[in-house]
Design an enzyme around this catalytic site. Structure first.
Site, PDB file in Angstrom:
ATOM      1  N   ASP A  91     -15.581  40.973  12.047  1.00  0.00           N
ATOM      2  CA  ASP A  91     -15.276  40.455  10.717  1.00  0.00           C
ATOM      3  C   ASP A  91     -15.012  41.578   9.722  1.00  0.00           C
ATOM      4  O   ASP A  91     -15.250  42.758  10.003  1.00  0.00           O
ATOM      5  CB  ASP A  91     -16.394  39.518  10.218  1.00  0.00           C
ATOM      6  CG  ASP A  91     -17.796  40.022  10.553  1.00  0.00           C
ATOM      7  OD1 ASP A  91     -17.967  41.234  10.776  1.00  0.00           O
ATOM      8  OD2 ASP A  91     -18.718  39.201  10.591  1.00  0.00           O
ATOM      9  N   ASN A 162     -29.241  32.812   7.803  1.00  0.00           N
ATOM     10  CA  ASN A 162     -28.862  31.400   7.779  1.00  0.00           C
ATOM     11  C   ASN A 162     -28.309  30.953   9.141  1.00  0.00           C
ATOM     12  O   ASN A 162     -27.753  29.865   9.252  1.00  0.00           O
ATOM     13  CB  ASN A 162     -27.828  31.141   6.672  1.00  0.00           C
ATOM     14  CG  ASN A 162     -26.531  31.911   6.904  1.00  0.00           C
ATOM     15  OD1 ASN A 162     -26.365  32.565   7.937  1.00  0.00           O
ATOM     16  ND2 ASN A 162     -25.611  31.831   5.961  1.00  0.00           N
ATOM     17  N   HIS A 164     -25.850  32.417  10.811  1.00  0.00           N
ATOM     18  CA  HIS A 164     -24.422  32.683  11.057  1.00  0.00           C
ATOM     19  C   HIS A 164     -24.217  33.717  12.162  1.00  0.00           C
ATOM     20  O   HIS A 164     -25.061  34.582  12.394  1.00  0.00           O
ATOM     21  CB  HIS A 164     -23.672  33.056   9.767  1.00  0.00           C
ATOM     22  CG  HIS A 164     -23.920  34.425   9.222  1.00  0.00           C
ATOM     23  ND1 HIS A 164     -23.715  34.735   7.901  1.00  0.00           N
ATOM     24  CD2 HIS A 164     -24.345  35.588   9.784  1.00  0.00           C
ATOM     25  CE1 HIS A 164     -23.992  36.003   7.695  1.00  0.00           C
ATOM     26  NE2 HIS A 164     -24.378  36.548   8.828  1.00  0.00           N
ATOM     27  N   GLU A 169     -20.148  30.571   9.013  1.00  0.00           N
ATOM     28  CA  GLU A 169     -21.275  30.141   8.207  1.00  0.00           C
ATOM     29  C   GLU A 169     -21.683  28.702   8.559  1.00  0.00           C
ATOM     30  O   GLU A 169     -20.904  27.978   9.189  1.00  0.00           O
ATOM     31  CB  GLU A 169     -20.889  30.213   6.717  1.00  0.00           C
ATOM     32  CG  GLU A 169     -20.472  31.607   6.241  1.00  0.00           C
ATOM     33  CD  GLU A 169     -21.662  32.551   6.035  1.00  0.00           C
ATOM     34  OE1 GLU A 169     -22.685  32.400   6.707  1.00  0.00           O
ATOM     35  OE2 GLU A 169     -21.535  33.466   5.189  1.00  0.00           O
TER      36      GLU A 169
HETATM   37  C1  F6R Z   1     -21.614  41.620  10.977  1.00  0.00           C
HETATM   38  C2  F6R Z   1     -21.755  40.172  11.163  1.00  0.00           C
HETATM   39  C3  F6R Z   1     -22.943  39.430  10.667  1.00  0.00           C
HETATM   40  C4  F6R Z   1     -24.261  40.185  10.847  1.00  0.00           C
HETATM   41  C5  F6R Z   1     -25.438  39.371  10.294  1.00  0.00           C
HETATM   42  C6  F6R Z   1     -26.739  40.134  10.394  1.00  0.00           C
HETATM   43  O1  F6R Z   1     -20.416  42.075  11.572  1.00  0.00           O
HETATM   44  O2  F6R Z   1     -20.882  39.581  11.703  1.00  0.00           O
HETATM   45  O3  F6R Z   1     -23.015  38.192  11.333  1.00  0.00           O
HETATM   46  O4  F6R Z   1     -24.455  40.445  12.206  1.00  0.00           O
HETATM   47  O5  F6R Z   1     -25.195  39.025   8.974  1.00  0.00           O
HETATM   48  O6  F6R Z   1     -26.681  41.235   9.525  1.00  0.00           O
HETATM   49  P1  F6R Z   1     -27.788  42.380   9.545  1.00  0.00           P
HETATM   50  O7  F6R Z   1     -27.690  43.033  10.867  1.00  0.00           O
HETATM   51  O8  F6R Z   1     -27.414  43.301   8.425  1.00  0.00           O
HETATM   52  O9  F6R Z   1     -29.106  41.696   9.357  1.00  0.00           O
END
Ligand code: F6R
Length: 274
Positions: A91, A162, A164, A169
């Site tokens: 992403d 959440n 995701h 989302e």
């Molecule tokens: C990042 C991504 C997100 C993160 C998620 C967890 O490329 O796609 O899904 O993996 O938000 O983020 P952290 O690791 O910062 O807790």
């Protein structure tokens, strides 16, 4: 946390099958990182031996930073070459300049690309500068690039608080529709915006949209490694692994592809599972 991790074979304290996935619970995140780095380095070497290339789906965020540090050490200490590795990131914020330090392009350059021998035109990210009217075309093109490479050997994932995965989302879509989602432009969830606020110096500065690989794109990978650490991830881990398959918890959609997914989590993230 990443400082002293050397590749090796740290064993999980629990390993079991749950919801079609292999779930490995480690005493500490450091132990899980050691195992994840070993898994990735082995997969890259095996793919290079078998067919001369490896294709990886990569994540950003805090969770995978020590993984990239470990891969850089493998590159330096054990001649792990990335010259024939292709990477596709999950992403990118939208709109977002690749030169912005908060872009995922800049993150990848910092943590991995600038430190290994990746070939410039094999390290791919979604482009946060495409015109909005063409963003979904760009996503469809990205899915075609991955398919033309023969698909992802492994997709690395983190998990949002959440639930995701990527920036897919929570929604109220029927599960079948979620499973068919391609790479596209999405609106970020309030929890995601709140979690990004620190990096951006306040919620007001966080982009409201992002480009993300779709659920269909993620599930098309031949294997998926998902990492989650700390008690703040425990509810999302439990809902993904023990709750019903639903679009409100995107991580639960991984249950629909049994035998492909490995979860590496620490004791704190597993707290609501055990
Ligand atoms: C990042 C991504 C997100 C993160 C998620 C967890 O490329 O796609 O899904 O993996 O938000 O983020 P952290 O690791 O910062 O807790």
């Amino acid at each position: 946390m990443s400082g002293n991790i050397e590749p090796g074979m740290t064993k999980p304290i629990h390993r079991r099958e749950l919801a079609g996935a292999e779930v490995e619970v480690f005493a500490t995140a450091a132990d899980a990182y050691e195992s994840a780095i070993d898994r990735l380095a082995t997969l890259i070497r095996d793919c290079l031996d078998a067919r001369g290339k490896a294709v990886l789906g990569l994540a950003t965020g805090a969770t995978p930073e020590p993984v990239y540090a470990g891969l850089v050490r493998e590159h330096q200490a054990r001649a792990l070459s990335f010259a024939q590795v292709s990477t596709y990131n999950l992403d990118e914020y939208y709109p977002m300049s690749p030169l912005d330090p908060n872009s995922y392009r800049a993150y990848m350059d910092r943590h991995l690309f600038s430190q290994v021998d990746l070939t410039v035109n094999r390290a791919h990210l979604l482009d946060g500068t495409v015109p909005e009217a063409f963003a979904n075309d760009h996503g469809a093109g990205y899915d075609r690039w991955i398919a033309a490479e023969g698909g992802l050997d492994l997709q690395l994932l983190g998990l949002g608080r959440n639930g995701h995965i990527g920036f897919n989302e929570p929604t109220d879509l029927p599960v079948e529709q979620s499973l068919a989602l391609p790479t596209r432009l999405v609106e970020l969830h309030p929890t995601t915006i709140a979690d990004a606020a620190r990096d951006f110096g306040g919620e007001a500065n966080v982009p409201r949209q992002a480009l993300t690989m779709g659920i269909a794109t993620i599930l098309a990978a031949r294997s998926i490694l998902i990492l989650a650490f700390g008690d703040r991830k425990a509810p999302a881990v439990a809902r993904s692994l023990t709750g019903p398959v639903c679009s409100e918890v995107p991580g639960s959609l991984l249950q629909t592809d049994p035998g492909k997914v490995t979860w590496m989590i620490d004791r704190a993230a597993a707290a609501e599972l055990l």
